[in-house]
Scaffold this active site. Structure first.
Site, PDB file in Angstrom:
ATOM      1  N   THR A  56       0.866  -1.181   0.000  1.00 20.59           N
ATOM      2  CA  THR A  56       0.000   0.000   0.000  1.00 20.59           C
ATOM      3  C   THR A  56       0.901   1.229   0.000  1.00 20.59           C
ATOM      4  O   THR A  56       1.600   1.488   0.989  1.00 20.59           O
ATOM      5  CB  THR A  56      -0.925   0.018   1.222  1.00 20.59           C
ATOM      6  OG1 THR A  56      -1.795  -1.115   1.162  1.00 20.59           O
ATOM      7  CG2 THR A  56      -1.773   1.286   1.242  1.00 20.59           C
ATOM      8  N   LYS A  67      -7.670   1.452  -2.643  1.00 19.34           N
ATOM      9  CA  LYS A  67      -7.281   0.974  -1.311  1.00 19.34           C
ATOM     10  C   LYS A  67      -7.344   2.098  -0.279  1.00 19.34           C
ATOM     11  O   LYS A  67      -7.897   1.926   0.815  1.00 19.34           O
ATOM     12  CB  LYS A  67      -5.863   0.388  -1.367  1.00 19.34           C
ATOM     13  CG  LYS A  67      -5.247   0.053  -0.010  1.00 19.34           C
ATOM     14  CD  LYS A  67      -6.006  -1.037   0.736  1.00 19.34           C
ATOM     15  CE  LYS A  67      -5.451  -1.280   2.131  1.00 19.34           C
ATOM     16  NZ  LYS A  67      -4.160  -1.978   2.143  1.00 19.34           N
ATOM     17  N   LYS A  88      -0.890   4.864   8.705  1.00 21.49           N
ATOM     18  CA  LYS A  88      -0.161   4.988   7.442  1.00 21.49           C
ATOM     19  C   LYS A  88      -1.138   5.184   6.287  1.00 21.49           C
ATOM     20  O   LYS A  88      -0.961   6.072   5.442  1.00 21.49           O
ATOM     21  CB  LYS A  88       0.686   3.747   7.199  1.00 21.49           C
ATOM     22  CG  LYS A  88       1.296   3.669   5.797  1.00 21.49           C
ATOM     23  CD  LYS A  88       1.766   2.268   5.470  1.00 21.49           C
ATOM     24  CE  LYS A  88       2.074   2.136   3.988  1.00 21.49           C
ATOM     25  NZ  LYS A  88       2.436   0.765   3.593  1.00 21.49           N
TER      26      LYS A  88
END
Length: 291
Positions: A93, A168, A243
């Site tokens: 990611t 995502k 994050k």
């Protein structure tokens, strides 16, 4: 198929093992000797350098911590060392810009490449039930899909290069905000004197129903088994949620998107992480909201 897997952490280790179970010949690399040992036990062939691991393979799969590392590994150790024409799949990611930049360089160098971040967490990685959100050309997706299908239950082509990363971070911004709303709701219900199992039984069948409640309840002993039943160990760490939220804020600012709920979720998870709770599952934020 001969596949190199780069990055054998909590997610990558299970994913590589599932490729072996699907009948692929997997070359494994990680900086951790312990991770390499586990990969070898699962049937992978361990290598001590990326360049050695990618030599002669049909595909390279990576699961790495951040965009800077992804760019460095692919630019320095994969491109020009993996056979030209092989397919590259980055399941990390990372930010959309880096995903597009690395894919552009890979295409110029003669490779097909997709960005294919995942949803599902450690249990899904081990169980082969991840959801992959994939960005790339139709041709690259067609080559990547059977590899990803060996590690997941759903492989969805989100669009052109970078679209997987965009999907995502949008998904996880929604998840972070909905988990906070779920946590504060349970905290308030308790203070109002409601039995929490009874409240779950009501809300899970009413208009307040959401995944954070019904599939990942943050209250121990309520609903299905979740990290809350294991002192918030395992699952999806707060530091990883933060994050992803930081990536979402960066993306939102880049396109001038108004995301007040996302911004507030990022603030709350940032504060929770600063309390030293980054290693706990992200649902553990209910502790802070109850206090």
């Amino acid at each position: 198929m001969k596949i190199a897997f780069i990055g054998l952490g909590n997610m990558g280790g299970g994913m590589a093992a599932n490729l072996v179970k699907a009948g692929h010949d997997v070359n494994a690399f990680d900086l951790s000797a312990e991770a390499l040992s586990r990969a070898q036990e699962s049937g992978c062939t361990p290598f001590t350098s990326v360049r050695e691991a990618v030599a002669g393979v049909d595909a390279v799969v990576s699961m790495l911590p951040n965009g800077k590392i992804v760019e460095s590994v692919f630019e320095a150790d994969v491109m020009g060392h993996a056979p030209e024409g092989s397919v590259l799949l980055d399941c990390s990611t990372i930010d959309v810009g880096t995903a597009r930049k690395v894919t552009a360089h890979a295409t110029t160098a003669g490779y097909a490449m997709v960005d294919a971040p995942v949803s599902g967490g450690i249990a899904a990685a081990n169980g082969g039930t991840l959801t992959f959100m994939v960005g790339g050309t139709d041709a690259a997706f067609a080559r990547a899909e059977p590899i990803l299908a060996a590690m997941g239950k759903a492989v969805i082509h989100a669009g052109a290069s970078g679209a997987g990363q965009a999907a995502k971070i949008c998904n996880n911004m929604l998840l972070g905000a909905s988990m906070i709303a779920t946590c504060e709701t349970f905290a308030m219900a308790e203070k109002l004197g409601l039995d929490l199992q009874t409240f779950f039984d009501i809300s899970s069948k009413a208009s307040g129903q959401n995944w954070s409640m019904t599939s990942y309840c943050p209250v121990p002993g309520v609903g299905p088994m979740t990290p809350a039943d294991n002192a918030y160990q395992g699952g999806f760490a707060t530091a990883l949620m933060l994050k992803d939220l930081n990536l979402a804020m960066e993306a939102a600012h880049s396109v001038n998107a108004d995301v007040p709920m996302g911004e507030r979720a990022a603030e709350l998870y940032r504060a929770f992480d600063a309390e030293g709770k980054g290693g706990l599952d992200f649902s553990a934020i209910i502790q802070s909201l109850k206090d």
